[in-house]
Design a protein around this motif. Structure first.
Motif, PDB file in Angstrom:
ATOM      1  N   PRO A 191       0.718  -1.359  -0.154  1.00 51.84           N
ATOM      2  CA  PRO A 191      -0.130   0.316   0.368  1.00 51.84           C
ATOM      3  C   PRO A 191       0.779   1.080  -0.381  1.00 51.84           C
ATOM      4  CG  PRO A 191      -0.636  -1.626   1.649  1.00 51.84           C
ATOM      5  CD  PRO A 191       0.644  -1.830   1.176  1.00 51.84           C
ATOM      6  N   GLU A 192       0.170   2.265  -0.450  1.00 50.29           N
ATOM      7  CA  GLU A 192       1.290   4.008  -0.508  1.00 50.29           C
ATOM      8  C   GLU A 192       1.636   4.138   1.029  1.00 50.29           C
ATOM      9  OE1 GLU A 192       2.513   7.341  -2.180  1.00 50.29           O
ATOM     10  OE2 GLU A 192       1.292   5.234  -3.487  1.00 50.29           O
ATOM     11  N   GLY A 193       3.102   4.679   1.042  1.00 56.00           N
ATOM     12  CA  GLY A 193       3.247   5.028   1.934  1.00 56.00           C
ATOM     13  C   GLY A 193       4.121   4.610   3.582  1.00 56.00           C
ATOM     14  N   TYR A 194       4.129   3.007   2.982  1.00 54.83           N
ATOM     15  CA  TYR A 194       4.723   2.004   3.275  1.00 54.83           C
ATOM     16  C   TYR A 194       6.016   1.690   2.686  1.00 54.83           C
ATOM     17  CZ  TYR A 194       1.106  -0.181   5.992  1.00 54.83           C
ATOM     18  OH  TYR A 194       0.447   0.046   7.105  1.00 54.83           O
ATOM     19  N   ASP A 195       7.487   2.257   3.883  1.00 59.72           N
ATOM     20  CA  ASP A 195       8.852   1.697   3.617  1.00 59.72           C
ATOM     21  C   ASP A 195       9.204   0.147   3.992  1.00 59.72           C
ATOM     22  OD1 ASP A 195       9.069   4.414   2.955  1.00 59.72           O
ATOM     23  OD2 ASP A 195      10.562   5.063   4.890  1.00 59.72           O
ATOM     24  N   LEU A 196       9.824  -0.631   3.144  1.00 57.11           N
ATOM     25  CA  LEU A 196      10.519  -1.513   2.504  1.00 57.11           C
ATOM     26  C   LEU A 196      12.555  -1.848   3.829  1.00 57.11           C
ATOM     27  CD1 LEU A 196       9.890  -3.852  -0.240  1.00 57.11           C
ATOM     28  CD2 LEU A 196       9.178  -4.336   1.919  1.00 57.11           C
ATOM     29  N   VAL A 197      11.606  -2.493   4.721  1.00 55.19           N
ATOM     30  CA  VAL A 197      13.101  -2.161   5.787  1.00 55.19           C
ATOM     31  C   VAL A 197      12.711  -4.481   6.141  1.00 55.19           C
ATOM     32  CG1 VAL A 197      13.505  -2.324   8.202  1.00 55.19           C
ATOM     33  CG2 VAL A 197      11.983  -0.611   7.421  1.00 55.19           C
ATOM     34  N   ALA A 198      14.730  -4.055   5.396  1.00 50.91           N
ATOM     35  CA  ALA A 198      15.456  -5.513   5.702  1.00 50.91           C
ATOM     36  C   ALA A 198      15.590  -5.981   7.293  1.00 50.91           C
ATOM     37  CB  ALA A 198      16.406  -5.544   4.310  1.00 50.91           C
ATOM     38  N   LEU A 199      14.867  -6.978   7.668  1.00 50.18           N
ATOM     39  CA  LEU A 199      15.436  -7.788   8.928  1.00 50.18           C
ATOM     40  C   LEU A 199      16.894  -8.851   8.235  1.00 50.18           C
ATOM     41  CD1 LEU A 199      15.630  -7.625  12.094  1.00 50.18           C
ATOM     42  CD2 LEU A 199      14.199  -8.781  11.965  1.00 50.18           C
ATOM     43  N   GLU A 200      17.765  -8.055   7.926  1.00 51.53           N
ATOM     44  CA  GLU A 200      18.974  -8.963   7.425  1.00 51.53           C
ATOM     45  C   GLU A 200      20.862  -8.341   7.900  1.00 51.53           C
ATOM     46  OE1 GLU A 200      19.915 -11.630   6.478  1.00 51.53           O
ATOM     47  OE2 GLU A 200      18.727 -11.961   5.017  1.00 51.53           O
TER      48      GLU A 200
END
Length: 167
Positions: free
Chosen positions: A89-98
């Motif tokens: 959805p609009e407005g979300y930032d993908l953040v990797a837990l890695e």
């Protein structure tokens, strides 16, 4: 002494509310263990995530996912997607837990209030295709001798840290 069961403990006195506009989505990338998917769904219900997007994982037995997730399945939207079908959805930032070059210590890094947390395969981590789409990567610092953690445990640490910051 009163009952010690969580349904009595969380009767209103110990409730917490998220701030307005804060939300989290959990994205699993090609998990191979159905129990881990079920644990993530249960965790999603704990932190009031809006949804879990299960990318790949077509071979996981649904019965094991359902058994581990339990009642959480009735509280969280779960989408099963192909590798190319992930749309946020609009407005979300993908953040990797890695644990990847350039990742930052979870406890010393800003987390977006509208976060889509990406969790990788239990053996291989997050695919390079999906990792390239992430705005940032974070890791859980581990001062002890063992430097690995089950993906659902690492996700718990990260999501409850995110939740703590939203309150």
């Amino acid at each position: 002494m009163t009952e010690t069961h969580s349904k009595y403990f969380f009767d209103g006195r110990h409730q917490c509310e998220l701030g307005e506009g804060s939300d989290v989505i959990i994205v699993t990338d090609d998990f191979s263990t159905p129990e881990n998917i079920g644990s993530i769904i249960r965790l999603a219900a704990n932190v009031n995530a809006s949804q879990v997007m299960v990318v790949g994982s077509e071979g996981c037995r649904q019965s094991k996912v359902k058994k581990t997730a339990g009642a959480a399945l009735g509280h969280v939207q779960v989408s099963w997607l192909g590798q190319e079908d992930l749309r946020l959805p609009e407005g979300y930032d993908l953040v990797a837990l890695e644990t990847v070059e350039g990742a930052n210590d979870l406890f010393a890094t800003d987390l977006p209030s509208r976060m889509a947390l990406v969790l990788g395969n239990e053996k291989y981590g997050i695919s390079s295709r999906l990792l390239a789409q992430c705005k940032r990567a974070v890791y859980v610092p581990m001062p002890g001798a063992i430097k690995s953690m089950n993906v659902s445990h690492a996700a718990s640490v990260c999501l409850f840290e995110w939740l703590r910051r939203q309150l």
